[in-house]
Design an enzyme around this catalytic site. Structure first.
Site, PDB file in Angstrom:
ATOM      1  CD  GLN A 161      39.286 -17.567 -16.071  1.00 17.58           C
ATOM      2  OE1 GLN A 161      39.642 -17.584 -17.248  1.00 17.58           O
ATOM      3  NE2 GLN A 161      39.990 -16.956 -15.130  1.00 17.58           N
ATOM      4  CG  ASP A 213      45.271 -22.324 -19.199  1.00 17.32           C
ATOM      5  OD1 ASP A 213      45.620 -21.148 -19.448  1.00 17.32           O
ATOM      6  OD2 ASP A 213      44.106 -22.649 -18.935  1.00 17.32           O
ATOM      7  CE  LYS A 222      42.324 -15.778 -19.296  1.00 16.59           C
ATOM      8  NZ  LYS A 222      42.202 -16.859 -18.298  1.00 16.59           N
TER       9      LYS A 222
END
Ligand code: NAP
Length: 284
Positions: free
Chosen positions: A98, A121, A54
């Site tokens: 994460q 997110d 990412k």
């Protein structure tokens, strides 16, 4: 019929090119570069690999990235302190925590503590609520947003389609159903208590399989010509497979490869969300 490919890698590449252009134009106007802060708790090698990927994706489009590694013994309070620091840090556009985090961490508290504007997110309840209400300003979660963009860019009509989603999680099933409803699909959401799953899937012009059950969707359950999105990542004999049984590609009109369909789109949407978070916070 042999299905056409819903090529997540190719559409993700388009998204990266668009974000790279927007980032460089913004920099030319004197705007600060967006920055993604990635937080990894523990030393799970797969999670570390995802975070690195990412960050590489971010850097490839001119978004800065910084790395925060915390030991596996980190407490909820310690992670909360990190989130609060990143919330206050003017240079940070988006925060990625994460997952999965170690068991002792209460992820609900962590997600609730995120500044919703930096929640790239799209997990914060304010963002989930705005998306559910169909109001502007909410950050759309990456996997569902990636699925919808993949369909749109591939020329699959969502408006008026019978869309059937198998799986109702807050991460995938529920939000993808809402995003398709917002685009005027007629949506059916299926789960483990659904009676006669096949009777629903057979009516689907768009079928999104997000159950995490290998071979759940057989070719007899698919309407000829349907667009089929295989979200799941099941591991069978050391190989990544989705939810589809053999022969679905002969019946479907469109199909995501797995891997190479939804996964690349999910990462691309994180990068898009990071850029948009910066624009929302500091328009230039
Ligand atoms: P999850 O939280 O385990 O949810 C699975 C959903 O599927 C649940 O709603 C469950 O119903 C339903 N389900 C399970 N078995 C079923 C069956 N036999 N018939 C009908 N419905 C069934 O999983 P998730 O987080 O949504 O993820 C789904 C899959 O997508 C996983 O394989 C995950 O690894 C993958 N994924 C991939 C990406 C990507 O970027 N490619 C991103 C996120 C997730 P109940 O609610 O009734 O239990």
């Amino acid at each position: 019929m042999t299905a056409r490919v819903l090529d997540g890698r190719a559409v993700a590449k388009e998204v990266y090119a668009e974000v790279a252009k927007a980032v460089s134009e913004r920099a030319a106007r004197g705007g600060p570069r967006p920055k993604l802060a990635a937080v990894l708790v523990g030393d799970d090698p797969a999670s570390a690999q995802y975070v690195e990927l990412k960050q590489r994706n971010a850097r490839s489009v001119g978004i800065e990235s910084e790395d925060h590694r915390l030991p596996a013994s980190t407490t909820t309070e310690e992670l909360l302190a990190m989130v609060e620091r990143l919330n206050r840090d003017e240079s940070v556009s988006g925060i990625l925590i994460q997952q999965p985090a170690p068991k002792q961490i209460d992820m609900r508290q962590i997600v609730f503590a995120l500044d919703p504007v930096k929640d790239v997110d799209g997990f914060h309840p304010i963002n989930a609520g705005l998306v559910a209400l169909g109001l502007p300003g909410g950050v759309e979660p990456c996997t569902p947003a990636g699925i919808v963009l993949l369909l749109e860019r591939s020329g699959v009509a969502i408006e008026g389609a019978n869309a059937v989603v198998v799986g109702r999680s807050n991460l995938v099933g529920k939000p993808v159903a809402l995003l398709m409803l917002r685009r005027n699909a007629t949506v059916t959401l299926c789960h483990t208590r659904t009676k006669d799953l096949a009777s629903h899937t057979r009516r689907a012009d768009i079928l999104v399989a997000a159950a995490g059950r290998a071979h759940l969707i057989t070719k007899e359950m698919v309407k000829p010509g349907a667009a089929v999105v295989d979200v799941s990542t099941n591991w069978v004999g050391g190989r990544q497979v989705g939810d589809l049984g053999p022969g679905v590609d002969e019946v479907a009109g469109w199909l995501t490869p797995n891997p190479g369909g939804v996964g690349p789109m999910t990462r691309a949407m994180l990068i898009k969300n990071t850029y948009e978070a910066e624009v929302r916070r500091r328009p230039v």
